[in-house]
Design a protein around this motif. Structure first.
Motif, PDB file in Angstrom:
ATOM      1  N   SER A  39      31.510  24.290  39.423  1.00  0.00           N
ATOM      2  CA  SER A  39      30.736  24.872  40.524  1.00  0.00           C
ATOM      3  C   SER A  39      31.266  26.215  41.009  1.00  0.00           C
ATOM      4  N   ASN A  40      32.247  26.798  40.308  1.00  0.00           N
ATOM      5  CA  ASN A  40      32.928  27.974  40.838  1.00  0.00           C
ATOM      6  C   ASN A  40      33.031  29.107  39.829  1.00  0.00           C
ATOM      7  N   TYR A  41      32.881  30.332  40.341  1.00  0.00           N
ATOM      8  CA  TYR A  41      32.820  31.538  39.530  1.00  0.00           C
ATOM      9  C   TYR A  41      33.675  32.614  40.199  1.00  0.00           C
ATOM     10  N   ALA A  42      34.357  33.404  39.386  1.00  0.00           N
ATOM     11  CA  ALA A  42      35.243  34.403  39.979  1.00  0.00           C
ATOM     12  C   ALA A  42      35.407  35.608  39.065  1.00  0.00           C
ATOM     13  N   ARG A  43      35.763  36.721  39.697  1.00  0.00           N
ATOM     14  CA  ARG A  43      36.203  37.874  38.928  1.00  0.00           C
ATOM     15  C   ARG A  43      37.599  37.565  38.376  1.00  0.00           C
ATOM     16  N   PRO A  44      37.997  38.182  37.277  1.00  0.00           N
ATOM     17  CA  PRO A  44      39.308  37.885  36.686  1.00  0.00           C
ATOM     18  C   PRO A  44      40.443  38.013  37.707  1.00  0.00           C
ATOM     19  N   GLY A  45      41.278  36.976  37.795  1.00  0.00           N
ATOM     20  CA  GLY A  45      42.401  36.973  38.710  1.00  0.00           C
ATOM     21  C   GLY A  45      42.074  36.540  40.123  1.00  0.00           C
ATOM     22  N   ARG A  46      40.803  36.270  40.401  1.00  0.00           N
ATOM     23  CA  ARG A  46      40.400  35.884  41.759  1.00  0.00           C
ATOM     24  C   ARG A  46      40.003  34.415  41.857  1.00  0.00           C
ATOM     25  N   GLU A  47      40.356  33.619  40.871  1.00  0.00           N
ATOM     26  CA  GLU A  47      40.101  32.188  40.949  1.00  0.00           C
ATOM     27  C   GLU A  47      40.884  31.594  42.125  1.00  0.00           C
ATOM     28  N   SER A  48      40.342  30.568  42.747  1.00  0.00           N
ATOM     29  CA  SER A  48      41.007  29.951  43.897  1.00  0.00           C
ATOM     30  C   SER A  48      42.244  29.182  43.445  1.00  0.00           C
ATOM     31  N   ARG A  49      43.415  29.655  43.843  1.00  0.00           N
ATOM     32  CA  ARG A  49      44.653  28.972  43.475  1.00  0.00           C
ATOM     33  C   ARG A  49      44.743  27.603  44.146  1.00  0.00           C
ATOM     34  N   HIS A  50      44.243  27.532  45.381  1.00  0.00           N
ATOM     35  CA  HIS A  50      44.324  26.257  46.103  1.00  0.00           C
ATOM     36  C   HIS A  50      43.474  25.190  45.415  1.00  0.00           C
ATOM     37  N   ASN A  51      42.238  25.530  45.095  1.00  0.00           N
ATOM     38  CA  ASN A  51      41.373  24.542  44.454  1.00  0.00           C
ATOM     39  C   ASN A  51      41.868  24.196  43.055  1.00  0.00           C
ATOM     40  N   ARG A  52      42.484  25.155  42.380  1.00  0.00           N
ATOM     41  CA  ARG A  52      43.068  24.838  41.077  1.00  0.00           C
ATOM     42  C   ARG A  52      44.163  23.786  41.204  1.00  0.00           C
ATOM     43  N   GLN A  53      44.860  23.758  42.316  1.00  0.00           N
ATOM     44  CA  GLN A  53      45.867  22.722  42.541  1.00  0.00           C
ATOM     45  C   GLN A  53      45.207  21.350  42.563  1.00  0.00           C
ATOM     46  N   TYR A  54      44.036  21.243  43.204  1.00  0.00           N
ATOM     47  CA  TYR A  54      43.292  19.978  43.186  1.00  0.00           C
ATOM     48  C   TYR A  54      42.882  19.623  41.758  1.00  0.00           C
ATOM     49  N   TRP A  55      42.301  20.592  41.053  1.00  0.00           N
ATOM     50  CA  TRP A  55      41.732  20.321  39.731  1.00  0.00           C
ATOM     51  C   TRP A  55      42.788  20.013  38.684  1.00  0.00           C
ATOM     52  N   ARG A  56      44.029  20.404  38.939  1.00  0.00           N
ATOM     53  CA  ARG A  56      45.119  20.018  38.045  1.00  0.00           C
ATOM     54  C   ARG A  56      45.719  18.675  38.442  1.00  0.00           C
ATOM     55  N   ASN A  57      45.156  18.069  39.474  1.00  0.00           N
ATOM     56  CA  ASN A  57      45.679  16.814  40.041  1.00  0.00           C
ATOM     57  C   ASN A  57      47.093  17.024  40.538  1.00  0.00           C
ATOM     58  N   THR A  87      43.465  12.690  36.301  1.00  0.00           N
ATOM     59  CA  THR A  87      43.850  13.984  35.738  1.00  0.00           C
ATOM     60  C   THR A  87      42.786  14.489  34.778  1.00  0.00           C
ATOM     61  N   VAL A  88      42.274  13.597  33.923  1.00  0.00           N
ATOM     62  CA  VAL A  88      41.208  13.974  33.000  1.00  0.00           C
ATOM     63  C   VAL A  88      39.945  14.360  33.770  1.00  0.00           C
ATOM     64  N   MET A  89      39.590  13.557  34.758  1.00  0.00           N
ATOM     65  CA  MET A  89      38.387  13.807  35.551  1.00  0.00           C
ATOM     66  C   MET A  89      38.435  15.187  36.204  1.00  0.00           C
ATOM     67  N   LEU A  90      39.580  15.533  36.762  1.00  0.00           N
ATOM     68  CA  LEU A  90      39.708  16.801  37.478  1.00  0.00           C
ATOM     69  C   LEU A  90      39.851  17.978  36.526  1.00  0.00           C
ATOM     70  N   GLN A  91      40.671  17.839  35.484  1.00  0.00           N
ATOM     71  CA  GLN A  91      40.914  18.976  34.601  1.00  0.00           C
ATOM     72  C   GLN A  91      39.712  19.307  33.729  1.00  0.00           C
ATOM     73  N   THR A  92      38.890  18.321  33.393  1.00  0.00           N
ATOM     74  CA  THR A  92      37.705  18.624  32.582  1.00  0.00           C
ATOM     75  C   THR A  92      36.609  19.300  33.390  1.00  0.00           C
ATOM     76  N   ARG A  93      36.809  19.439  34.684  1.00  0.00           N
ATOM     77  CA  ARG A  93      35.878  20.245  35.484  1.00  0.00           C
ATOM     78  C   ARG A  93      36.075  21.739  35.220  1.00  0.00           C
ATOM     79  N   THR A  94      37.208  22.116  34.645  1.00  0.00           N
ATOM     80  CA  THR A  94      37.561  23.523  34.495  1.00  0.00           C
ATOM     81  C   THR A  94      37.373  24.006  33.070  1.00  0.00           C
ATOM     82  N   THR A  95      37.241  25.315  32.910  1.00  0.00           N
ATOM     83  CA  THR A  95      37.117  25.900  31.576  1.00  0.00           C
ATOM     84  C   THR A  95      38.449  25.928  30.850  1.00  0.00           C
ATOM     85  N   GLU A  96      39.544  25.631  31.553  1.00  0.00           N
ATOM     86  CA  GLU A  96      40.847  25.490  30.897  1.00  0.00           C
ATOM     87  C   GLU A  96      40.972  24.117  30.255  1.00  0.00           C
ATOM     88  N   GLY A  97      40.309  23.125  30.814  1.00  0.00           N
ATOM     89  CA  GLY A  97      40.339  21.778  30.286  1.00  0.00           C
ATOM     90  C   GLY A  97      41.673  21.084  30.488  1.00  0.00           C
TER      91      GLY A  97
END
Length: 388
Positions: free
Chosen positions: A240-258, A316-326
């Motif tokens: 659900s999230n889109y960003a310019r390079p380097g502007r991804e939300s670091r806080h939300n990435r903490q959630y998505w990495r579990n 961890t799988v549920m959250l990380q597969t939400r991202t393009t990093e996987g």
């Protein structure tokens, strides 16, 4: 995943008015605001020993609407956090704001406090859709708010949008996307409307006054967001999230990495390893109960839950597969002592065979088709499915 880093979430439950679709713990601003901020400061200080040796890389003030607080409140809360926790240099510090409650005074105070990212609740361009949602602002209010933030030196801005609204056409959705992009924001979040029971919007749908968006149209809008935003340099990095390079939300990435995070305030959730055990916890949803518990010197915690290894792996799988990093396979093995491929061979093979994911030595990543069907794919990774 590093276990010595964390985020902090601070919940502000007050708003000028509750939106028609909102099911979060939030209330119109009232006389409890000062007492609530006092309780927050106390809880934040009391919980600090549990986070010794952990570096805080992000702070997120959410709600509710943090911008309804008097400007000095965020300054005070940030000072308490800075005094009690190991805050990383250059940490991402985000405050949510609604356009109608954000002004130059708040922008200046927030910048002084160290806020370097603001997430604005825009939701739509069209006045009729904003009215249906119960939003008291106009798009022009958002443009003015964004200008005030930039004048104060806060340039990392996000615009939240909602799609799949009753009566919303594709042209309106694209116009909303383009209008937000044209303001120069660095990040856009696009969430499908969830019509929650107990909300005024649910009641209107039940009465037949509004017709929900159908699934096919919602899917088309999700696809359109990626195309429109990519044309302006904002790339999808999470469902659900889109960003310019380097502007991804670091806080939300903490959630998505579990990853670990502390949650402060009414209804706030947290997650943390304690004695080698992954724990999740949440505070009471009662504002009065929260304030009273903190004043009595008690924990406002409503529950704590130990998460078993199989469930932790699935989360961890549920959250990380939400991202393009996987799924980061090396981090998975380091965390759990077993390889991702060894735990989920059948689910991986099935997803790849259906051309919904890419799987190599380093990552397992859902493609656009897989992301659109993530909820269905996750069923194959459930512990029961693995044994069946």
């Amino acid at each position: 995943m590093s276990t010595n880093t964390a985020g902090i979430y601070v919940h502000i439950p007050f708003c000028f008015a509750k939106c028609a679709y909102c099911s979060f713990v939030s209330v119109p601003e009232d006389g409890r605001m000062q007492a609530y901020v006092d309780a927050l400061c106390t809880e934040i200080q009391r919980e600090a020993p549990a986070w010794r040796g952990v570096q805080v890389q992000s702070i997120f003030f959410g709600g509710g609407t943090p911008s309804v607080l008097p400007p000095p409140a965020i300054v005070r809360l940030m000072q308490v956090i800075d005094d009690a926790y190991d805050l990383a240099e250059g940490a991402e510090i985000t405050c949510e704001a609604n356009p109608e409650s954000f002004d130059a005074a708040r922008a200046s105070a927030w910048a002084q406090a160290g806020v370097n990212r603001i997430s604005f609740g825009v939701q739509a361009l069209q006045p009729e859709l904003l009215k249906m949602l119960g939003r008291p602002h106009t798009f022009a209010d958002f443009e003015k708010a964004a200008q005030a933030a930039r004048r104060a030196g806060i340039t990392n801005l996000n615009g939240d949008l909602i799609y799949a609204l009753p009566g919303q056409g594709m042209a309106q959705w694209i116009d909303s996307l383009q209008a937000v992009v044209d303001t120069g924001v660095a990040h856009v979040s696009c969430y499908a409307l969830q019509i929650e029971e107990g909300t005024p919007l649910f009641t209107r749908v039940e009465k037949g006054e509004l017709t929900p968006c159908d699934d096919d149209t919602a899917a088309d809008m999700w696809d359109a967001a990626a195309l429109v935003l990519a044309q302006s340099g904002l790339m999808r990095y999470e469902i659900s999230n889109y960003a310019r390079p380097g502007r991804e939300s670091r806080h939300n990435r903490q959630y998505w990495r579990n990853g670990a995070y502390a949650g402060f305030g009414v209804a706030a959730h947290g997650a943390q390893y304690r004695g080698g055990q992954w724990m999740r916890m949440a505070n009471t949803e009662s504002i009065d109960g929260y304030i009273a518990a903190v004043r009595r010197g008690e924990s406002p915690r409503a529950w704590e839950q130990a998460i078993g290894k199989e469930e932790e792996m699935f989360e961890t799988v549920m959250l990380q597969t939400r991202t393009t990093e996987g799924v980061d396979k090396a981090a998975f093995e380091q965390r759990f002592g077993v390889t991702f491929d060894a735990v989920y061979p059948q689910a991986i093979a099935r997803t790849v065979e259906l051309e919904m994911a890419d799987n190599d030595a380093a990552h397992f990543v859902l493609n656009d088709c897989g992301m659109a069907l993530q909820n269905s794919i996750l069923q194959w990774f459930l512990p029961d499915a693995m044994q069946g």
